[in-house]
Write a protein that holds these residues in place. Sequence first.
Motif, short mmCIF file in Angstrom:
data_model
loop_
_atom_site.label_atom_id
_atom_site.label_comp_id
_atom_site.label_asym_id
_atom_site.label_seq_id
_atom_site.Cartn_x
_atom_site.Cartn_y
_atom_site.Cartn_z
N THR A 268 -9.56 5.75 0.45
CA THR A 268 -8.24 6.31 0.69
C THR A 268 -7.68 5.70 1.96
O THR A 268 -8.36 5.68 2.99
CB THR A 268 -8.29 7.85 0.84
N ASP B 153 -4.21 7.03 -6.97
CA ASP B 153 -3.38 8.18 -6.60
C ASP B 153 -2.49 7.72 -5.46
O ASP B 153 -2.99 7.20 -4.45
CB ASP B 153 -4.24 9.37 -6.14
N ARG C 48 -9.88 4.64 -6.88
CA ARG C 48 -11.19 5.08 -7.35
C ARG C 48 -11.72 4.09 -8.38
O ARG C 48 -10.97 3.58 -9.20
CB ARG C 48 -11.08 6.47 -7.97
N GLU D 290 -0.07 7.60 1.30
CA GLU D 290 -1.51 7.80 1.10
C GLU D 290 -1.85 7.23 -0.27
O GLU D 290 -1.25 7.60 -1.27
CB GLU D 290 -1.88 9.28 1.15
N THR E 262 -5.16 6.37 -2.79
CA THR E 262 -6.58 6.46 -3.11
C THR E 262 -6.85 5.56 -4.31
O THR E 262 -6.14 5.63 -5.32
CB THR E 262 -7.00 7.90 -3.44
#
Length: 123
Positions: A115, A32, A99, A95, A97
């Motif tokens: 993150t 993200d 995963r 930002e 992220t």
Amino acid sequence: MSDRIFVKGLMLHAFHGCHAFEAEIGQHFALDITLDLDLGAAVATDRLSATVSYDAIVTVAREAFLGRRYKLVEAAAGALTEALFATFPSIEAIEVTVRKPNAPLTAVFAEVGVTLVRRRGAA
């Protein structure tokens, strides 16, 4: 700044991880990416040249994330943020992220990851 561009759920297959089998078979990662930047000119002109295109974001993200093997997703995410800042001077903050939905853990979980939040010029 309250303007943002984002790409959520970018799936990439990579060979990151501390274990030898991760380097051999790889795994899927979900990224993200949120970029803070001034979108006033894009709003006013309706021109792609006044913004950062999603396609360009994905291209840079893919190249940075897959460009080499990292043991830690923290390092891979850091390389991604550095590449985005270097490519797009209008970005003020990022930002990211990362995963790992299939991390090799002896536990039941939905996802694990990291993150990073970075501002241009901040140490």
